[in-house]
Motif scaffolding. Sequence first.
Motif, mmCIF file in Angstrom:
data_model
loop_
_atom_site.group_PDB
_atom_site.id
_atom_site.type_symbol
_atom_site.label_atom_id
_atom_site.label_comp_id
_atom_site.label_asym_id
_atom_site.label_seq_id
_atom_site.Cartn_x
_atom_site.Cartn_y
_atom_site.Cartn_z
ATOM 1 N N ASN A 1 0.788 -1.165 -0.025
ATOM 2 C CA ASN A 1 -0.076 0.032 0.138
ATOM 3 C C ASN A 1 0.915 1.063 0.037
ATOM 4 O O ASN A 1 0.352 2.406 -0.704
ATOM 5 C CB ASN A 1 -1.009 0.050 1.092
ATOM 6 C CG ASN A 1 -2.067 -1.169 1.077
ATOM 7 O OD1 ASN A 1 -2.145 -1.648 0.196
ATOM 8 N ND2 ASN A 1 -2.867 -1.089 2.059
ATOM 9 N N GLU A 2 1.952 1.156 0.468
ATOM 10 C CA GLU A 2 2.877 2.541 0.488
ATOM 11 C C GLU A 2 3.733 2.454 -0.485
ATOM 12 O O GLU A 2 4.290 3.391 -0.889
ATOM 13 C CB GLU A 2 3.734 2.252 2.067
ATOM 14 C CG GLU A 2 4.635 3.317 2.245
ATOM 15 C CD GLU A 2 4.009 4.758 2.250
ATOM 16 O OE1 GLU A 2 4.865 5.778 1.644
ATOM 17 O OE2 GLU A 2 3.139 5.020 2.562
ATOM 18 N N TYR A 3 4.411 0.945 -0.830
ATOM 19 C CA TYR A 3 5.602 1.194 -1.738
ATOM 20 C C TYR A 3 5.135 0.648 -3.081
ATOM 21 O O TYR A 3 6.155 0.656 -4.126
ATOM 22 C CB TYR A 3 6.511 0.119 -0.985
ATOM 23 C CG TYR A 3 7.464 0.605 0.092
ATOM 24 C CD1 TYR A 3 8.207 1.762 -0.134
ATOM 25 C CD2 TYR A 3 6.913 0.590 1.518
ATOM 26 C CE1 TYR A 3 8.942 2.082 1.057
ATOM 27 C CE2 TYR A 3 7.224 1.108 2.495
ATOM 28 C CZ TYR A 3 8.669 1.945 2.385
ATOM 29 O OH TYR A 3 9.056 2.339 3.618
ATOM 30 N N ALA B 1 1.159 5.970 -7.713
ATOM 31 C CA ALA B 1 0.916 7.002 -7.027
ATOM 32 C C ALA B 1 -0.308 7.775 -7.182
ATOM 33 O O ALA B 1 -0.905 8.444 -6.146
ATOM 34 C CB ALA B 1 2.284 8.182 -7.136
ATOM 35 N N THR C 1 -3.506 6.481 -4.833
ATOM 36 C CA THR C 1 -3.375 6.883 -3.283
ATOM 37 C C THR C 1 -2.604 8.059 -3.157
ATOM 38 O O THR C 1 -1.515 8.277 -2.470
ATOM 39 C CB THR C 1 -2.722 5.726 -2.349
ATOM 40 O OG1 THR C 1 -1.368 5.319 -2.877
ATOM 41 C CG2 THR C 1 -3.582 4.382 -2.697
ATOM 42 N N PRO C 2 -2.779 9.260 -3.752
ATOM 43 C CA PRO C 2 -2.194 10.495 -3.310
ATOM 44 C C PRO C 2 -2.315 11.092 -1.884
ATOM 45 O O PRO C 2 -3.057 10.652 -1.306
ATOM 46 C CB PRO C 2 -2.865 11.678 -4.474
ATOM 47 C CG PRO C 2 -4.296 11.049 -4.743
ATOM 48 C CD PRO C 2 -4.104 9.500 -4.487
ATOM 49 N N ILE D 1 8.477 1.827 -9.107
ATOM 50 C CA ILE D 1 7.099 2.362 -8.338
ATOM 51 C C ILE D 1 7.374 2.796 -7.151
ATOM 52 O O ILE D 1 6.946 3.828 -6.802
ATOM 53 C CB ILE D 1 6.194 1.170 -8.462
ATOM 54 C CG1 ILE D 1 5.752 0.810 -9.872
ATOM 55 C CG2 ILE D 1 4.747 1.587 -7.707
ATOM 56 C CD1 ILE D 1 4.953 -0.518 -9.836
ATOM 57 N N SER D 2 8.385 2.018 -6.306
ATOM 58 C CA SER D 2 8.565 2.270 -4.755
ATOM 59 C C SER D 2 9.542 3.834 -4.994
ATOM 60 O O SER D 2 9.193 4.559 -4.005
ATOM 61 C CB SER D 2 9.552 1.352 -4.338
ATOM 62 O OG SER D 2 9.903 1.646 -2.954
ATOM 63 N N ARG E 1 6.961 6.384 -5.519
ATOM 64 C CA ARG E 1 5.989 6.617 -4.326
ATOM 65 C C ARG E 1 6.642 7.365 -3.309
ATOM 66 O O ARG E 1 5.790 8.284 -2.620
ATOM 67 C CB ARG E 1 5.589 5.360 -3.714
ATOM 68 C CG ARG E 1 4.294 4.671 -4.557
ATOM 69 C CD ARG E 1 3.129 5.751 -4.466
ATOM 70 N NE ARG E 1 2.531 5.848 -3.136
ATOM 71 C CZ ARG E 1 1.722 4.713 -2.458
ATOM 72 N NH1 ARG E 1 1.277 3.897 -3.104
ATOM 73 N NH2 ARG E 1 1.374 5.010 -1.389
ATOM 74 N N GLN E 2 7.991 6.995 -3.050
ATOM 75 C CA GLN E 2 8.550 7.832 -1.956
ATOM 76 C C GLN E 2 9.359 9.170 -2.344
ATOM 77 O O GLN E 2 9.763 10.047 -1.465
ATOM 78 C CB GLN E 2 9.637 6.976 -1.540
ATOM 79 C CG GLN E 2 9.306 5.613 -0.933
ATOM 80 C CD GLN E 2 8.078 5.743 0.043
ATOM 81 O OE1 GLN E 2 8.000 6.430 1.110
ATOM 82 N NE2 GLN E 2 7.018 5.287 0.043
ATOM 83 N N ASP F 1 0.805 -0.537 -13.844
ATOM 84 C CA ASP F 1 1.192 0.835 -12.734
ATOM 85 C C ASP F 1 2.588 1.314 -13.488
ATOM 86 O O ASP F 1 2.837 2.790 -13.323
ATOM 87 C CB ASP F 1 1.428 0.401 -11.530
ATOM 88 C CG ASP F 1 0.042 0.183 -10.821
ATOM 89 O OD1 ASP F 1 -1.015 0.396 -11.441
ATOM 90 O OD2 ASP F 1 0.047 -0.240 -9.687
ATOM 91 N N GLN G 1 2.906 5.368 -15.200
ATOM 92 C CA GLN G 1 3.546 6.123 -14.824
ATOM 93 C C GLN G 1 4.678 6.354 -15.346
ATOM 94 O O GLN G 1 5.031 7.867 -15.304
ATOM 95 C CB GLN G 1 4.005 5.709 -13.167
ATOM 96 C CG GLN G 1 2.748 5.397 -12.388
ATOM 97 C CD GLN G 1 3.174 4.878 -10.818
ATOM 98 O OE1 GLN G 1 2.853 5.968 -9.915
ATOM 99 N NE2 GLN G 1 3.664 3.900 -10.488
#
Length: 443
Positions: free
Chosen positions: A181-183, A187, A190-191, A261-262, A265-266, A290, A294
Amino acid sequence: MGDKVFEPGIKAGRLTAEAYADHFSDLHPALDTHEALVASDRCYFCHDAPCITACPTDIDIPLFIRQIATGTPDAAARTILSQNILGGMCARVCPTEQLCEQACVREVAEGKPVLIGQLQRYATDHLQAQDMHPFTRAETTGKSVAVVGAGPAGLSCAHRLAMLGNDVVIYDAQPKPGGLNEYGIAAYKTPDGFAQAEVDWLMQIGGISIQHGKTLGSDLSLDGLKSEHDAVFLGMGLGGVNGLSVPGADKDNVLDAVDFISDLRQAGDLGQIPVGRDVVVIGGGMTAVDAAVQAKLLGALNVTLVYRRGRGAMNASGFEQDLAASKGVRIVTHAMPKAVHGNGAAREIEFDYVDDQMQPTGETLQLAVDQVFKAIGQTLEGADLPVLDAGKIKVDAVGQTSVSGVWAGGDCASGGDDLTVTAVAEGRDAAMDIHAALSKNAG
């Protein structure tokens, strides 16, 4: 993307700050109250609702929609969260078009289902915005449970155990909780830091602590966890990535899609994420889509997603495939990687076209490329694991493993589909069985 002049090679800052903000805005803007009432009014409130059967977490969908329709969204949220404590995230990322909405009577009759996912988001967001936790913790049992992994399965298990009065310690390898969900999720789904906000809200139940930088096999042992706790739940997901076994796969800029992707997201500034001019993504699942979408949103000129089978076999839903196409991603099917060419770094990737039996047809495809992302599956990593089945931890219907006192769930276990909502259900059900076992032993 306007008349932007695309430079060759991999570079950051291809677009303006305004373009990044627009491209990575919320994929599905939230319903306002009027829209939610109109959408909820379309529900037939079926007594034998097929949408409930289609939901891996068995949410009483007609009930929560009726609660929205009667102006009680917080009650609707409680209905949702009593079955799926990560209902807010699942409302954003769950393939509802393949699950509850596909089973909706309105979909069958009219081809237009009730907006179940968006209504679920409306209710859970309404409650979470009030910084309200709808559940209270039971009197302490004096029992301690170790949960390995702070992803959807681990968080769901930990919350249910804590709510029932158990003390829970979550051990996670990453610096932030949330797991995929976080990594691992695009993006634009879940902005605004939603994944962390949801974890913070979940932790309000109390009785849960998290230790970061802890990996089973290197920092933790199963025997050690069993000796320190009364039970163990394994929910660490799949940490390994399948390799690309073709000549040239070790060239520069042949990368893992999950890392891309990770990193995205970070990133505090999307303009700092480098992306190629010509990008190829290999795979047919959600990670592949994804990554491809992206890459396009970051400013890549040409993005091609290549999959070895037909579209019907892709793990990515039809909606996700259509989303990729709408963003300008070219999808090529029935093609398998043959070789990556280039002097040090990837410059071209070659594919064999294959038939339905995966046999080469004799035709090939060559694509110019400066960046290749592999999204061809993940594998379970770690030592000191219970018995495996097809590369995953073997579990029974409630998550018990071959080791007494150890349960497992989510992507690392041999359960159902690799979906966030399935992981939540498996974590919840394992927690109930763990609590029952600990209560029996206490008696």
